[in-house]
Each structure stands twice: as structure tokens, then as C-alpha cells.
Write a protein that holds these residues in place. Sequence first.
Motif, PDB file in Angstrom:
ATOM      1  N   ARG A  93     -25.521 -14.903  29.821  1.00  2.00           N
ATOM      2  CA  ARG A  93     -25.917 -13.627  29.220  1.00  2.00           C
ATOM      3  C   ARG A  93     -25.110 -12.480  29.820  1.00  2.00           C
ATOM      4  O   ARG A  93     -24.632 -11.597  29.122  1.00  2.00           O
ATOM      5  CB  ARG A  93     -27.418 -13.400  29.386  1.00  2.00           C
ATOM      6  N   GLU A 146     -21.637 -12.653  28.343  1.00  2.14           N
ATOM      7  CA  GLU A 146     -21.650 -12.156  26.962  1.00  2.14           C
ATOM      8  C   GLU A 146     -21.690 -10.628  26.951  1.00  2.14           C
ATOM      9  O   GLU A 146     -20.967  -9.989  26.187  1.00  2.14           O
ATOM     10  CB  GLU A 146     -22.861 -12.707  26.197  1.00  2.14           C
ATOM     11  N   ASP A 147     -22.525 -10.040  27.812  1.00  7.19           N
ATOM     12  CA  ASP A 147     -22.618  -8.574  27.899  1.00  7.19           C
ATOM     13  C   ASP A 147     -21.289  -7.979  28.384  1.00  7.19           C
ATOM     14  O   ASP A 147     -20.823  -6.964  27.856  1.00  7.19           O
ATOM     15  CB  ASP A 147     -23.746  -8.143  28.838  1.00  7.19           C
ATOM     16  N   GLY A 167     -19.828  -9.832  23.647  1.00  4.73           N
ATOM     17  CA  GLY A 167     -20.014 -10.895  22.678  1.00  4.73           C
ATOM     18  C   GLY A 167     -18.803 -11.754  22.407  1.00  4.73           C
ATOM     19  O   GLY A 167     -18.871 -12.675  21.601  1.00  4.73           O
ATOM     20  N   ASP A 168     -17.680 -11.475  23.060  1.00  6.07           N
ATOM     21  CA  ASP A 168     -16.469 -12.268  22.843  1.00  6.07           C
ATOM     22  C   ASP A 168     -16.307 -13.391  23.844  1.00  6.07           C
ATOM     23  O   ASP A 168     -15.250 -13.986  23.953  1.00  6.07           O
ATOM     24  CB  ASP A 168     -15.219 -11.368  22.901  1.00  6.07           C
ATOM     25  N   TYR A 169     -17.351 -13.698  24.605  1.00  4.57           N
ATOM     26  CA  TYR A 169     -17.222 -14.735  25.604  1.00  4.57           C
ATOM     27  C   TYR A 169     -17.604 -16.057  25.028  1.00  4.57           C
ATOM     28  O   TYR A 169     -18.460 -16.256  24.283  1.00  4.57           O
ATOM     29  CB  TYR A 169     -18.061 -14.425  26.845  1.00  4.57           C
TER      30      TYR A 169
END
Length: 99
Positions: free
Chosen positions: A89, A92-93, A97-99
Motif C-alpha cells: 500500500r 502504491e501511494d 498507483g503505478d507500482y
Amino acid sequence: MALMKRPMSDTFNGVNKMLEHYSDIHKDCYGSRPTTERLYAMSRDEMLADLEYMQDCIERDIAYDRKVQQDAVNDCIAVGAVDEATALRWLEDAYEGDY
């Protein structure tokens, strides 16, 4: 007993499918499709050897990406994430969101 010949359309479809497969794997490996001249100039054996090489490259890239992701998760846990879900999480932050 006479040998049965394959219909020409079956042979053409088989070659066409191999060319399509080669083109798809080439795009996955190098990011672009091969040139038509290169594709039609290759022998079947050259194409099969090239396919094997490209598949190995793709598998190495996947393994490397997994290792990089696991290293990033481990780094997040080392600095305070309580579990893998939290670490993911955070990543992602951080990458929006591109992880």
C-alpha cells in the motif's frame, strides 16, 4: 499405402501462426515488432533459436522485476510497515498507483 498430403491452407496457417507468435514474443522482449524483411529472411531453425533466446530474456526480466518488488517490500518493512500488505500500500501511494 499412399501418403496423404496436408492441404496447402493447413501449411500456410501453421507458418502464419509461427510468424505471429514470433512477432508477439519479439514485441514482448524488445518493445517492437520485427521488420518484415528480417522475419521472412530467417530459417525455421534460426527462428526457433531466436524464440528460445527471447523467451529466456523475458523470464529473466520477470525474475528481476519480482526481486526488485520484493526488495522494495522488504525495505518498507525495515522502516516500519507491519506487513507485506501495508508495504505494498505504501509503494502504491508513493508511486501514485503505478507500482
